[in-house]
Scaffold this motif. Sequence first.
Motif, PDB file in Angstrom:
ATOM      1  N   ASP A 526      -9.774  -7.063  -2.492  1.00  0.00           N
ATOM      2  CA  ASP A 526      -8.752  -7.508  -3.447  1.00  0.00           C
ATOM      3  C   ASP A 526      -9.158  -8.916  -3.866  1.00  0.00           C
ATOM      4  N   VAL A 527     -10.109  -8.994  -4.796  1.00  0.00           N
ATOM      5  CA  VAL A 527     -10.796 -10.251  -5.099  1.00  0.00           C
ATOM      6  C   VAL A 527      -9.830 -11.335  -5.536  1.00  0.00           C
ATOM      7  N   GLU A 528      -8.880 -10.972  -6.382  1.00  0.00           N
ATOM      8  CA  GLU A 528      -7.960 -11.951  -6.938  1.00  0.00           C
ATOM      9  C   GLU A 528      -6.669 -12.099  -6.123  1.00  0.00           C
ATOM     10  N   GLY A 529      -6.540 -11.320  -5.074  1.00  0.00           N
ATOM     11  CA  GLY A 529      -5.323 -11.360  -4.279  1.00  0.00           C
ATOM     12  C   GLY A 529      -4.108 -10.847  -5.020  1.00  0.00           C
ATOM     13  N   ASN A 530      -4.347  -9.909  -5.953  1.00  0.00           N
ATOM     14  CA  ASN A 530      -3.242  -9.418  -6.799  1.00  0.00           C
ATOM     15  C   ASN A 530      -2.916  -7.949  -6.543  1.00  0.00           C
ATOM     16  N   ASN A 531      -3.403  -7.421  -5.382  1.00  0.00           N
ATOM     17  CA  ASN A 531      -3.128  -6.032  -4.985  1.00  0.00           C
ATOM     18  C   ASN A 531      -3.797  -5.005  -5.888  1.00  0.00           C
ATOM     19  N   ILE A 532      -4.834  -5.427  -6.599  1.00  0.00           N
ATOM     20  CA  ILE A 532      -5.687  -4.514  -7.358  1.00  0.00           C
ATOM     21  C   ILE A 532      -7.067  -4.574  -6.715  1.00  0.00           C
ATOM     22  N   PHE A 533      -7.640  -3.411  -6.443  1.00  0.00           N
ATOM     23  CA  PHE A 533      -8.821  -3.359  -5.594  1.00  0.00           C
ATOM     24  C   PHE A 533     -10.071  -2.924  -6.360  1.00  0.00           C
ATOM     25  N   GLY A 534     -11.186  -3.476  -5.897  1.00  0.00           N
ATOM     26  CA  GLY A 534     -12.499  -3.019  -6.339  1.00  0.00           C
ATOM     27  C   GLY A 534     -13.032  -2.073  -5.288  1.00  0.00           C
ATOM     28  N   GLY A 535     -14.210  -2.364  -4.790  1.00  0.00           N
ATOM     29  CA  GLY A 535     -14.795  -1.501  -3.769  1.00  0.00           C
ATOM     30  C   GLY A 535     -16.186  -1.069  -4.122  1.00  0.00           C
ATOM     31  N   THR A 564      -7.866   1.123  -6.309  1.00  0.00           N
ATOM     32  CA  THR A 564      -6.465   0.792  -6.111  1.00  0.00           C
ATOM     33  C   THR A 564      -5.664   2.019  -5.692  1.00  0.00           C
ATOM     34  N   GLY A 565      -5.981   3.156  -6.279  1.00  0.00           N
ATOM     35  CA  GLY A 565      -5.324   4.402  -5.877  1.00  0.00           C
ATOM     36  C   GLY A 565      -5.604   4.741  -4.427  1.00  0.00           C
ATOM     37  N   TRP A 566      -6.855   4.552  -4.004  1.00  0.00           N
ATOM     38  CA  TRP A 566      -7.200   4.810  -2.608  1.00  0.00           C
ATOM     39  C   TRP A 566      -6.383   3.916  -1.679  1.00  0.00           C
ATOM     40  N   MET A 567      -6.248   2.647  -2.059  1.00  0.00           N
ATOM     41  CA  MET A 567      -5.516   1.720  -1.190  1.00  0.00           C
ATOM     42  C   MET A 567      -4.018   2.014  -1.171  1.00  0.00           C
ATOM     43  N   ALA A 568      -3.481   2.443  -2.299  1.00  0.00           N
ATOM     44  CA  ALA A 568      -2.074   2.871  -2.305  1.00  0.00           C
ATOM     45  C   ALA A 568      -1.896   4.063  -1.372  1.00  0.00           C
ATOM     46  N   MET A 569      -2.845   4.989  -1.416  1.00  0.00           N
ATOM     47  CA  MET A 569      -2.833   6.138  -0.505  1.00  0.00           C
ATOM     48  C   MET A 569      -2.913   5.662   0.948  1.00  0.00           C
ATOM     49  N   TYR A 570      -3.795   4.692   1.205  1.00  0.00           N
ATOM     50  CA  TYR A 570      -3.979   4.149   2.554  1.00  0.00           C
ATOM     51  C   TYR A 570      -2.658   3.589   3.085  1.00  0.00           C
ATOM     52  N   THR A 571      -1.947   2.818   2.252  1.00  0.00           N
ATOM     53  CA  THR A 571      -0.684   2.233   2.711  1.00  0.00           C
ATOM     54  C   THR A 571       0.320   3.315   3.087  1.00  0.00           C
ATOM     55  N   LEU A 572       0.371   4.377   2.288  1.00  0.00           N
ATOM     56  CA  LEU A 572       1.331   5.450   2.579  1.00  0.00           C
ATOM     57  C   LEU A 572       0.927   6.248   3.808  1.00  0.00           C
ATOM     58  N   ASN A 573      -0.376   6.439   4.014  1.00  0.00           N
ATOM     59  CA  ASN A 573      -0.839   7.104   5.230  1.00  0.00           C
ATOM     60  C   ASN A 573      -0.441   6.289   6.465  1.00  0.00           C
ATOM     61  N   MET A 574      -0.660   4.979   6.386  1.00  0.00           N
ATOM     62  CA  MET A 574      -0.307   4.109   7.509  1.00  0.00           C
ATOM     63  C   MET A 574       1.208   4.069   7.721  1.00  0.00           C
TER      64      MET A 574
END
Length: 897
Positions: A526-535, A564-574
């Motif tokens: 999350d390069v900018e710290g804005n909850n949008i992800f690269g990877g 970002t979709g993957w990370m949203a999925m990750y949060t819900l899995n956790m």
Amino acid sequence: MTTIAERERIYERADNKGWKKWGPYLSDRAWGTVREDYSPYGDAWNFVTHDMARSRAYRWGEEGIGGISDNKGHICFALAFWNHKDNILKERLFGLAGPEGNHGEDVKELYYYLDSTPTHSYMKMLYKYPQQEYPYNRLVIESSRRGRQEPEFELLDTGIFEQDEYFDIFIEYAKADQNDWLVTVTAHNRSAQEAPLTLLPTIWFRNTWSWGYDQYNSRPILNGIGKSQIEVNHRQLGKYKLYCEDADALLFCDNDTNTERLYGRPNVAKYPKDGINNYITSGGKKNFINPNQIGTKASAQYTRQIPAGGSTTIRLRFSDQTLLAQPDPARPFADFDEIWQQRLNETEAFYDNLQRNVTDPELRAIQRQAYAGMLWNKQFYYYNVNEWLKGDPKMPVPFQGRVYARNESWRHMYTANILSMPDKWEYPWFAAWDLAFHTLTLARLDPNFAKRQLAVILREYYMHPNGQIPAYEWNFGDVNPPVHAWATWKVYEIDKEQNGVGDVGFLERVFHKLLLNFTWWVNRKDVEGNNIFGGGFLGLDNIGVFDRSQPLPMGGRIEQADGTGWMAMYTLNMLRIACEISLTRPSYQDMASKFFEHFLHIASAMNNLGKQHISLWDEVDQFYYDVLHTPDQNARLLKIRSMVGLIPLFAVEILDEDLLSKLPDFKRRVEWVLTNRPDLASLVSRWHEPGKGETHLLSLLRGHRMKMILKRMFDETEFLSDYGIRALSKYHEKTPYQFELNSEIFQVRYVAAESEMSMFGGNSNWRGPIWFPVNFLLIDSLLKFYQYYGDDFEIEYPTNSGQVMSVKEATVLVAERLISIFRRGADGRIPAYGFDAKLQNDPNFQGLYLFYEYFHGDVGAGLGANHQTGWTGLVADLIEYVYKYRTENVAVLEAGK
């Protein structure tokens, strides 16, 4: 309930000992791997080639055809063959190195994993061996001639099988006990002429003694006794015997490098590794093998003339028990047939129970071979990165150091485990995100093994101290999608379904390691710290207009809809895992709250990047896209209709009122956030409106957006193929996406088959083919949406067809399209085999299934690695699901009559 012997054995212990101490843990390929590469510049494919493999002792692993080993790879057994025409033995499967293939590395053999139980109490495979000289040179030359726009040149294309001049060699194993193997090898001559065949069952020790380490200074030994026994003595494993019924001779050499042949240096061993090969192919020159019948590699020789249409069978037994063969050589085989039949019966009983929901014979056969491929693709994986980087005290040639030190920052890694491989020839090393998908299918076979796989990959000697999960050995530091929390939850559910009790201890253990990894993602991607992800790469190879693992040619950065979709999925899995643990450990409700809020912030950011009023969602196209930020502070959507825009569907979770009522602290926090942060509450799909069965939906998509994405996804002119969901919309076939930079045009065009680009080696393609892992995730996600919306939420499937149905009905139909890749269709073809008449129609090829890496987006033909049962084996789970759904709906219809 009748006791199922194999199921009892599975649960005797959770580790890879006992009945699982021995198994198919031998790799299909060790040459051309990173581990064996000691070149200065990391030229793995050329440091140890296929031609060198028969003469060089490996440092980290071993290879063979249809082989087995112990769980640390000390003692190895495999089959070698000679058709009396080749100039080398068929000791290992042949294929092209990465630079040799027009689409990357590629095995050029025909072999099939047919059966296996989880403890490997019974296993079976088939190898098809030509009787004419193997076309090694032709395969290399023709492949080098072909460009990326042409298909791969396969073994069948050489015409070597056209006259049926080949042997079908069936290799079978059955365990009499934990350390007692029965082996049969049956060779069928499929030609109209008698043909000679030499069978060479071979046993050897992995070379641990040549590298200069004091703890491995003991040299094990094999001793021959007459023509029927090989005595095995190993310091760690003890004493065994290999009994060889009716062998012609026993042949011995040493598993030491032939430095004279490879490097022009004097040999340390008088009878080096290729001694048996040289003895057989030279017509029996005895100077190549040890006349004293001792060594560290040995073969039993069986030379047979097999009549036209006939067969021959040999039997062996490998045991830690003293089954006295002298003076009665038949004694080790006295109970052979009885034990063999018992294991066959137990195997059938195990699969009859496992497949009890599937009655269609064709689907049962597909499913069972998918399971077999999963089990045969286990491998002992050994790699001490720190030792490897330094080089060993003793080596066949002086170590010159590493100018390019691959995996330099992973010196902590020390792996010596049984792991599930994607494909033991094309990918004879673990791939972290592949492994996550493997565990779902493995959980149905052996839940403890599946759970152990996830736990091991997250252990401190795998995971980087900063929390990154190692990707694969070519580059442990690469980034793959974060699917391990999803896999953890799925494995937990499958285990609970099978055994009635959920393993919360497993969830809790893995949760803490996943938390470290989640933090790494937040801090690094999350390069900018804005909850949008690269990877970057994310395992989605060529899907973008630029190589996302490299700096952009114009500078700037890409904020990824898929990352970002993957990370949203990750949060819900956790979140879901934390809720489950909270039922017995209430303090975890705090973690559930943390991930709930983190999900809301990601959802918010996707709609308003860094408060710049830029959204990853395009209102005109009604689709998600990546956003390119250029150095001049401009931002633009990269309007490529690809899997990138479908991945936000994966971020979905259902919480029901019953669960929430048991978690009062979590429920209170959720309600506080939704009341006091209406800006975030508006992003959650109708939390205050209970859905079907008093459920609540957490997802990135509201009903309208979901319908818009499904409209495009289920459009047969875009994503929906007859065989599943394409990785790229077919829209881009006639309308490629183009991006101009400094008068240069970058473009993305729909390509249904192999990649036309060299990006990532050109050995796979995400610009049109069908991939099982992302299709499976789509199906899993859509079923969660249905769980909330129920039958009232209707969609058109396919788009523009006029057929209206529930999300669940459409999802089942997508699953059936994927399954149809392996089923014989109305035209008489199995789509996976394309239009090859031999594979489609020859009776000796019927009932044999290959589980390819990915599939042609228009005709369903198999592409890429052809034993990638790891994730394509998910077809077994799809068959289970579809059959269960069909059965349940028939029952409902019958009840309503």
